[in-house]
Design an enzyme around this catalytic site. Structure first.
Site, short mmCIF file in Angstrom:
data_model
loop_
_atom_site.label_atom_id
_atom_site.label_comp_id
_atom_site.label_asym_id
_atom_site.label_seq_id
_atom_site.Cartn_x
_atom_site.Cartn_y
_atom_site.Cartn_z
N SER A 91 49.87 17.32 59.26
CA SER A 91 51.35 17.67 58.07
C SER A 91 51.93 16.40 57.84
CB SER A 91 52.04 19.04 58.75
OG SER A 91 52.23 18.46 60.57
N THR A 193 56.86 18.09 59.89
CA THR A 193 57.10 16.58 59.04
C THR A 193 57.49 16.38 60.74
OG1 THR A 193 58.22 17.46 57.37
CG2 THR A 193 58.84 15.40 57.79
N THR A 211 55.21 12.30 55.65
CA THR A 211 54.61 13.68 55.95
C THR A 211 53.96 14.04 54.94
OG1 THR A 211 55.22 16.83 55.64
CG2 THR A 211 56.40 14.86 54.38
N ARG A 221 54.38 17.44 43.73
CA ARG A 221 55.45 17.99 43.93
C ARG A 221 56.23 17.59 45.11
NH1 ARG A 221 57.05 19.29 50.06
NH2 ARG A 221 58.50 21.16 49.98
N VAL A 222 57.14 16.86 44.72
CA VAL A 222 58.04 16.70 45.93
C VAL A 222 58.88 16.73 46.86
CG1 VAL A 222 59.49 14.14 46.41
CG2 VAL A 222 57.56 13.85 44.81
N GLY A 223 58.58 16.54 48.39
CA GLY A 223 59.62 17.69 49.05
C GLY A 223 60.83 16.02 49.69
N ASP A 224 61.57 17.00 50.59
CA ASP A 224 62.78 16.34 50.83
C ASP A 224 62.52 15.35 51.74
OD1 ASP A 224 61.54 18.15 52.92
OD2 ASP A 224 63.35 18.08 54.15
N THR A 244 63.58 19.59 58.83
CA THR A 244 61.97 20.01 58.81
C THR A 244 62.21 20.56 58.32
OG1 THR A 244 59.77 19.85 60.08
CG2 THR A 244 61.98 20.67 61.06
N GLY A 245 60.87 21.28 57.66
CA GLY A 245 61.15 23.30 57.00
C GLY A 245 61.07 22.92 55.75
N GLY A 247 60.83 22.11 51.91
CA GLY A 247 62.15 20.86 51.87
C GLY A 247 62.73 20.87 50.37
C1 SD4 Z 1 59.00 19.25 52.38
N1 SD4 Z 1 60.12 19.31 54.79
O1 SD4 Z 1 58.01 18.36 52.36
C2 SD4 Z 1 58.50 19.24 54.34
C3 SD4 Z 1 57.67 19.61 55.17
C4 SD4 Z 1 57.75 19.97 56.26
O2 SD4 Z 1 55.27 18.91 57.28
O3 SD4 Z 1 58.71 19.70 57.00
N2 SD4 Z 1 56.68 19.25 56.59
O4 SD4 Z 1 59.04 20.36 52.97
#
Ligand code: SD4
Length: 339
Positions: A91, A193, A211, A221-224, A244-245, A247
């Site tokens: 991850s 993450t 991450t 796609r871009v996460g948080d 984490t989680g 995003g």
């Molecule tokens: C995301 N928060 O990109 C991250 C996901 C995560 O390993 O925790 N990934 O949404």
């Protein structure tokens, strides 16, 4: 009995509040008070807290780097590079799950006690996005570089491009393509993450995230995690938080910034994380994402008090301090559907 052994024994017996898995219903006043007492003891610096199991080797590296006189930013970078380089960590960085086109795209950010930030998103082909994020902080007048521009900057800074898709990750991706259903597996495909928060020897706070993001995400796609205020936020006068989680849910609610803001208003790290997880749940009660929604926060305040809290069970984090060494703790969690 040494304090460390005493801690391990208490933890095994489940008598240490914050390290015990508690549902929201179980977080009684008594247990809240126990949790607070435990963290109150943790006021020796430095304190390092980071998400998930891969936090242990990352904490170790960061701890040793701080002890060897490295700056907090250099120490955090050194720690984050461990899971980034580890192909078994699916991850983060090299070996991370790709997007639905089979491309490994990386997000990372880093922030120091003076609110300097550096971030990269949608970066491909560079094994250590955390190092590129640090260069953005140090060598540019910007906060965030993305995609091709981030890669161009990395190359200009001397980083080399390499293939980050391992044979294992490629095999899993090909298997996913057969069905092509985007329904991330909780705690596995949309999590893990690494986010790290540090109170250094001087009592200054800094933090970072890195991450490969949600597995099988859309290309682009871009996460948080690279977004200051969402995946990471800190204010050196108050404390720090990281996520984490899923995003998307963290971005919608400016998660980490809100946790820090609640701590500014006097909430403990545990209370602040819990309130924001509950808010995220309330905002997503009728949302299509609810089925696979998991979010978790870690928070650390100026005194070195810390906590972790998540929506569902299964989230744990690594903590390193002088008193008890480097260990995993389970986050308390909400489990709203059982109310
Ligand atoms: C995301 N928060 O990109 C991250 C996901 C995560 O390993 O925790 N990934 O949404």
């Amino acid at each position: 009995m040494s304090q460390r052994r005493d801690f391990i024994k208490k933890a095994a017996l489940g008598t240490i509040g914050i390290s015990t898995v508690l549902s929201c219903k179980e977080l009684t006043e008594k247990e809240d008070a126990t949790a607070e007492k435990v963290v109150q003891k943790n006021q020796k610096k430095p304190v390092i807290i980071s998400t998930w199991n891969h936090g242990l080797p990352a904490n170790e590296e960061t701890w040793n780097s701080l002890k060897n006189g490295k700056s907090a930013l250099d120490a955090i970078e050194a720690g984050m590079k461990i899971p980034e380089a580890d192909p078994k960590v699916r991850s983060v960085g090299y070996g991370g799950y790709p997007d639905r086109e089979g491309k490994v795209t990386l997000d990372a950010c880093i922030m120091d006690h003076q609110s300097n930030c550096g971030s990269v998103s949608f970066l491909q082909g560079i094994k250590h996005p955390i190092s590129v994020a640090k260069r953005v902080l140090q060598n540019t007048s910007h906060v965030m570089l993305s995609g091709q521009g981030a890669l161009q900057f990395a190359l200009s800074e001397g980083f080399t491009e390499e293939n980050l898709l391992t044979a294992e990750a490629e095999r899993d991706w090909k298997k996913w393509v057969e069905e092509s259903k985007y329904k991330p597996v909780i705690n596995i495909e949309n999590h893990d993450t690494i986010s790290m928060l540090v109170v250094d020897n001087d009592g200054n706070i800094s933090g970072a995230c890195t991450t490969s993001g949600a597995a099988w995400k859309m290309h682009g796609r871009v996460g948080d995690s690279p977004i200051i205020g969402a995946g990471l936020f800190l204010d050196n006068e108050v404390g720090a938080a990281a996520a984490t989680g899923l995003g998307e849910a963290v971005i919608r609610t400016a998660g980490s910034a809100m946790v820090v803001e609640l701590m500014r208003q006097g909430k403990s790290p545990l209370e602040a994380c819990k309130e924001i997880v509950e808010r995220i749940y309330d905002k997503h009660k009728n949302h299509r994402d609810l089925e696979y929604l998991q979010v978790g926060f870690i928070a650390l305040n100026k005194n070195g008090e810390y906590a972790g809290y998540s929506l569902r069970s299964g989230f744990n984090y690594a903590v390193y301090d002088e008193e008890y060494g480097n260990r995993m703790e389970d986050a308390a969690f909400k489990m709203p559907w059982e109310n």
